[in-house]
Design an enzyme around this catalytic site. Structure first.
Site, PDB file in Angstrom:
ATOM      1  N   GLU A  91       0.834  -1.200   0.000  1.00 23.29           N
ATOM      2  CA  GLU A  91       0.000   0.000   0.000  1.00 23.29           C
ATOM      3  C   GLU A  91       0.871   1.253   0.000  1.00 23.29           C
ATOM      4  O   GLU A  91       1.648   1.480   0.913  1.00 23.29           O
ATOM      5  CB  GLU A  91      -0.889  -0.020   1.254  1.00 23.29           C
ATOM      6  CG  GLU A  91      -1.657   1.255   1.485  1.00 23.29           C
ATOM      7  CD  GLU A  91      -2.401   1.253   2.825  1.00 23.29           C
ATOM      8  OE1 GLU A  91      -2.372   0.222   3.535  1.00 23.29           O
ATOM      9  OE2 GLU A  91      -3.012   2.281   3.149  1.00 23.29           O
ATOM     10  N   ASP A 128      -7.758   2.378   6.589  1.00 24.81           N
ATOM     11  CA  ASP A 128      -7.523   2.387   5.145  1.00 24.81           C
ATOM     12  C   ASP A 128      -6.867   1.095   4.687  1.00 24.81           C
ATOM     13  O   ASP A 128      -7.211   0.542   3.649  1.00 24.81           O
ATOM     14  CB  ASP A 128      -6.611   3.565   4.766  1.00 24.81           C
ATOM     15  CG  ASP A 128      -7.429   4.839   4.600  1.00 24.81           C
ATOM     16  OD1 ASP A 128      -8.673   4.735   4.626  1.00 24.81           O
ATOM     17  OD2 ASP A 128      -6.822   5.916   4.467  1.00 24.81           O
ATOM     18  N   ASP A 166      -4.279  -0.025   9.699  1.00 21.65           N
ATOM     19  CA  ASP A 166      -5.307   0.955  10.062  1.00 21.65           C
ATOM     20  C   ASP A 166      -6.551   0.746   9.196  1.00 21.65           C
ATOM     21  O   ASP A 166      -6.622  -0.215   8.432  1.00 21.65           O
ATOM     22  CB  ASP A 166      -4.764   2.382   9.927  1.00 21.65           C
ATOM     23  CG  ASP A 166      -4.321   2.685   8.501  1.00 21.65           C
ATOM     24  OD1 ASP A 166      -4.581   1.849   7.603  1.00 21.65           O
ATOM     25  OD2 ASP A 166      -3.720   3.746   8.277  1.00 21.65           O
ATOM     26  N   ASP A 225      -1.162  -1.194   5.633  1.00 18.14           N
ATOM     27  CA  ASP A 225      -1.038  -0.610   6.970  1.00 18.14           C
ATOM     28  C   ASP A 225      -2.069  -1.224   7.913  1.00 18.14           C
ATOM     29  O   ASP A 225      -3.130  -1.665   7.485  1.00 18.14           O
ATOM     30  CB  ASP A 225      -1.290   0.902   6.910  1.00 18.14           C
ATOM     31  CG  ASP A 225      -0.155   1.634   6.200  1.00 18.14           C
ATOM     32  OD1 ASP A 225       0.946   1.051   6.117  1.00 18.14           O
ATOM     33  OD2 ASP A 225      -0.384   2.755   5.741  1.00 18.14           O
TER      34      ASP A 225
END
Ligand code: 28G
Length: 641
Positions: A431, A508, A506, A504
C-alpha cells in the site's frame, strides 16, 4: 436417578467397545491431527465447533432454544444450552453414566443411535470426548430433574464420579474446557472466527438464540436470533443491494431428508449461492446444488415460454443467465450425509439431487405463478443477462484483442525479482509509494518483487470485467501476476507462488486489503483455493530498551515484552501508524524476511468474509453503507480479514 427410555436403549452399545475405547483417548492425544485436522489455530477452533455442534443438534432435535458461548478471561471457553441435559443415570453394562460415557469414550464418527439429523461430517462429529482428551481440564454440568450435576475431567480422564451440586430450575448442559497448551500451537480463541461461525449457525437453525460473550475484552458481546432462518440469511446478504422482487422461501420434508431453500434476485451481476448439508457449509457444492441449478433454469424457462416472454424463435435462457444477480441459500438435512472431495466439502448423496430438484421445481413454479410482478422482474433480469452476456463477450474480446493484458509489458512500477522460477518467487503488493520504496530497498532482490499500489484501487463490485480491466492499478496487478483473467485465465502462467498483501494496520489498510481480497475472490478464486495468497503481518509496536529493539505484533505481545523488562529499565515505545514509518531494514526484519516473518495464508472463508464486508462498504445503496461505517467505525480497526 431417573432412568429414561433413551438410556435403556443406548446403554447396551458400549460394553463391547470398552477396551478399544480406553486406547481411544490416548490415541487422540498421540495423534490429535487425525481427529481435529491440525493442532494450529484451526484445530483449536474445531474444539469449539464440536461442542457448539452438539448444542445445535439438541436444538435441531427441538429441545433447545438458547445457546450461550463465553470466552473466559482465564483461557477457558464454555458452551451452555437449555436442552434436555445429557443423561446422568448409571448404565448397567458400563457402570458409567451416559454423561461420562459421552465425555470419555471415543465414538467413531460421533454419531450414535439418536436418529434424526446431526451436524456431522468432515472433521466435525468426532465427539466431545476428543475435546475432553485435548483439554487440561474440562467441567461438565448438567441441569436435569431439578438438580445440578457436575463432573470434572483432566486430559480426558474423569477426576471423580458425577456429583450432585445443588438444586436448579434450569435444564440443559454446560461444558467448560481449557485446551491443552502442550498440544496446540496456540490456545487463544479468536473472537471474530467464532462470531462468524455462530452467525452462520444461527441462520441455519431457525428460532435459536445464540450469544457470544468475550470476557477478555469489555463490551464484546453479540447475540443472534433469526426468526426466518435462511430467509433472514438471504435478507442479510441482499441488505445493501437493490433487489428484484421479494424473498422466496420453501421448507419441505421429503423421504430423503429436509430441503430448505430461500432466494432473491438483485440488480448486480454477481451470483451468490451458499449451500449446506446438516449445517455444514458445502463449499464445493454437490448433489443438492446440482438439483437446484437444474430446476432453476427449467422453471424460469418454462414460465417464460408459457407467458411468451420467450417467443418460439428465441433460444432458451442459459444456466448462467438465470443466476446473474441471484442470492440463494440452500440447506438440506439428511440422515447419512456423504461428504466427498479433498476438503470433504462436497455433498455426494445422489438422492439429494432429485429431492431438491423436485421440491424446488414445484415450489418456485408456484411462486412465479402467484407473484407475477416478481416473476416479470426476475425474467426481465435474466433476459438482460442473456443480452449482456453476448455484448460483454464482444466487449471483452475487443479489450483482449487490443492487448489489454496479453503481450503487455510488465508495469513500470513493479520492481521484479531476478529469480525465474515462480515456485521461489514472491510478490509483495504494498500500500502506497512510500512503503513501496522501503520494501524495494529492504527486500531480497533475488526472490522478492514489489508492486506498490495507490490508495483505493477500484470498486469492483459494480463493474463488469471489461471495465475492471481498464483500471490501471488492477491492470498492473493482473499483469504482474501473469495468469490472465476470465476465459484466458491460466494458472500455469502464475509468476509468483506467494502473493503477499502488505497494507497498513489501520482502517484504510483494512479497506484496501478487503478490496484486493474481493478482487481475488471474484476473479481469481483459484489463486486463493490453491493457497497462493497471503497477508503480511507487520508489527504494531517497537520497544527500544537501550540498544536492543523488540517488535510486538499485538497488544498482548507488547504487554509481555514490558512485563519481561527489569524493574527500572528505561524503554521507549513507538506505535507504528503505517508501514511507511519503518525504514527498509526494519521492514525486512519484521515483515519480509522469510526466516523471521509471519505470513497468514488466506482461505476461501477469509475471502468470503472480505467479500461480504466489501458488499456492505461498497454496495449500491448509500444508506446502509453509512450506517455500517458509523456503527463499526471504531471496530473496523480490528477487522480480522
Ligand atoms: C453445552 C454444550 C454442548 C447436549 C444432549 C441431550 C441428550 C444427549 C446431549 O444424549 C446420550 C445417547 C443415545 C440417549 C438425549 C437427553 C436424550 C434424552 C439427551 C450439548 C442418550 C446423549 N435426554 N444435549 N446428549 N444419548 N448438549 N451441548 O452437548 O441415547 S449433548
Amino acid at each position: 436417578m431417573v432412568d429414561t427410555k433413551e438410556n435403556k436403549k443406548s446403554s447396551g452399545n458400549y460394553g463391547a467397545d470398552q477396551i478399544q475405547v480406553l486406547e481411544g483417548l490416548a490415541a487422540v492425544r498421540k495423534r490429535p491431527g487425525m481427529y481435529i485436522g491440525s493442532t494450529d489455530v484451526t484445530g483449536l477452533h474445531h474444539l469449539v465447533w464440536e461442542i457448539v455442534d452438539n448444542a445445535i443438534d439438541e436444538s435441531m432435535a427441538g429441545f433447545c432454544n438458547n445457546i450461550s458461548i463465553i470466552i473466559h478471561a482465564d483461557g477457558a471457553l464454555s458452551v451452555e444450552d437449555d436442552g434436555r441435559g445429557i443423561p446422568v443415570d448409571k448404565q448397567k453394562q458400563t457402570g458409567k453414566s451416559a454423561l461420562e460415557t459421552v465425555l470419555t469414550i471415543l465414538h467413531a464418527g460421533g454419531k450414535f443411535g439418536d436418529g434424526g439429523y446431526k451436524v456431522s461430517g468432515g472433521l466435525h462429529g468426532v465427539g466431545v470426548s476428543v475435546v475432553n482428551a485435548l483439554s487440561t481440564k474440562l467441567v461438565a454440568e448438567v441441569y436435569r430433574d431439578g438438580n445440578v450435576y457436575m463432573q470434572e475431567y483432566k486430559k480426558g480422564d474423569a477426576v471423580a464420579e458425577v456429583k450432585v451440586m445443588g438444586k436448579t430450575e434450569k435444564q440443559g448442559t454446560k461444558i467448560l474446557f481449557y485446551p491443552d497448551d502442550g498440544i496446540f500451537d496456540t490456545v487463544v480463541f479468536d473472537f471474530n472466527t467464532i462470531l462468524a461461525r455462530l452467525r452462520q449457525q444461527a441462520y441455519l437453525t431457525k428460532a435459536v438464540q445464540i450469544s457470544l460473550l468475550d470476557e477478555r475484552e469489555e463490551g464484546r458481546k453479540y447475540s443472534f436470533y433469526f426468526e426466518g432462518g435462511i430467509k433472514s440469511y438471504v435478507e442479510h446478504l441482499n441488505k445493501s443491494k437493490e433487489n428484484i422482487g421479494g424473498i422466496f422461501y420453501i421448507e419441505k420434508t421429503m423421504p430423503e431428508g429436509v430441503v430448505e431453500i430461500s432466494l432473491q434476485y438483485n440488480n448486480t451481476f454477481q451470483e451468490t449461492i451458499y449451500t449446506f448439508a446438516n449445517n455444514i457449509h458445502t463449499v464445493d457444492g454437490g448433489s443438492h446444488l446440482t438439483g437446484f441449478k437444474a430446476a432453476l433454469t427449467r422453471t424460469i424457462n418454462a414460465y417464460a415460454r408459457k407467458f411468451e416472454v420467450l417467443k418460439e424463435k428465441d433460444d432458451n435462457l442459459l444456466a448462467d443467465d438465470v443466476r446473474e444477480g441471484l442470492t440463494a441459500v440452500l440447506s438440506v438435512k439428511l440422515a447419512d450425509p456423504q461428504f466427498e472431495g479433498q476438503t470433504k466439502a462436497k455433498l455426494g448423496n445422489a438422492e439429494m439431487r432429485t429431492a431438491v430438484e423436485a421440491v424446488f421445481n414445484e415450489a418456485f413454479n408456484q411462486y412465479l405463478e402467484e407473484n407475477p410482478n416478481d416473476a416479470r422482474g426476475v425474467i426481465g433480469k435474466c433476459l438482460l443477462a442473456s443480452r449482456a452476456r453476448l455484448a460483454a463477450r464482444a466487449a471483452r474480446d475487443t479489450v483482449i484483442r487490443k492487448g489489454a493484458l496479453e503481450g503487455m509489458t510488465l508495469p513500470g512500477k513493479l520492481a521484479d525479482c531476478s529469480n525465474k522460477d515462480p515456485a521461489n518467487c514472491e510478490l509483495f503488493v504494498v500500500e502506497g509509494d512510500s512503503a513501496g520504496g522501503s520494501a524495494k530497498q529492504g527486500r531480497n532482490r533475488d526472490i522478492q518483487a514489489i508492486l506498490p499500489l495507490k490508495g483505493k484501487i477500484l470498486n469492483v463490485e459494480q463493474s463488469r470485467l471489461d471495465k475492471i480491466l481498464a483500471n490501471n492499478e488492477v491492470k498492473s496487478l493482473i499483469i504482474a501476476i501473469g495468469v490472465g483473467i476470465g476465459e484466458s485465465f491460466d494458472i500455469e502462467k502464475l509468476r509468483y507462488h506467494k502473493i503477499v498483501i502488505m497494507t497498513d494496520a489501520d482502517v484504510d489498510g483494512a479497506h484496501i486489503r478487503t478490496l484486493i481480497l474481493t478482487l481475488f475472490y471474484r476473479y481469481f478464486k483459484k489463486l486463493i483455493e490453491d493457497g497462493y495468497i497471503y497477508i503480511a503481518q507487520s508489527p504494531l509496536y517497537k520497544v527500544a530498551v537501550g540498544k536492543s529493539l523488540k517488535y510486538a505484533y499485538n497488544d498482548k505481545e507488547k504487554e509481555d515484552i514490558l512485563a519481561g523488562l527489569s524493574k527500572d529499565a528505561k524503554y521507549s515505545i513507538q506505535r507504528y501508524k503505517g508501514l511507511g514509518e519503518m525504514n527498509p531494514e526494519q521492514l525486512w526484519e519484521t515483515t519480509m524476511d522469510p526466516e523471521k516473518r509471519l505470513l497468514l495464508r488466506v482461505t476461501i472463508d477469509d475471502a468470503e468474509r472480505a467479500d461480504a464486508v466489501f458488499d456492505t462498504l461498497m454496495g449500491a445503496e448509500v444508506l446502509p453503507r453509512k450506517k455500517f461505517i458509523q456503527a463499526y467505525a471504531k471496530k473496523v480497526k480490528n477487522l480480522d480479514i
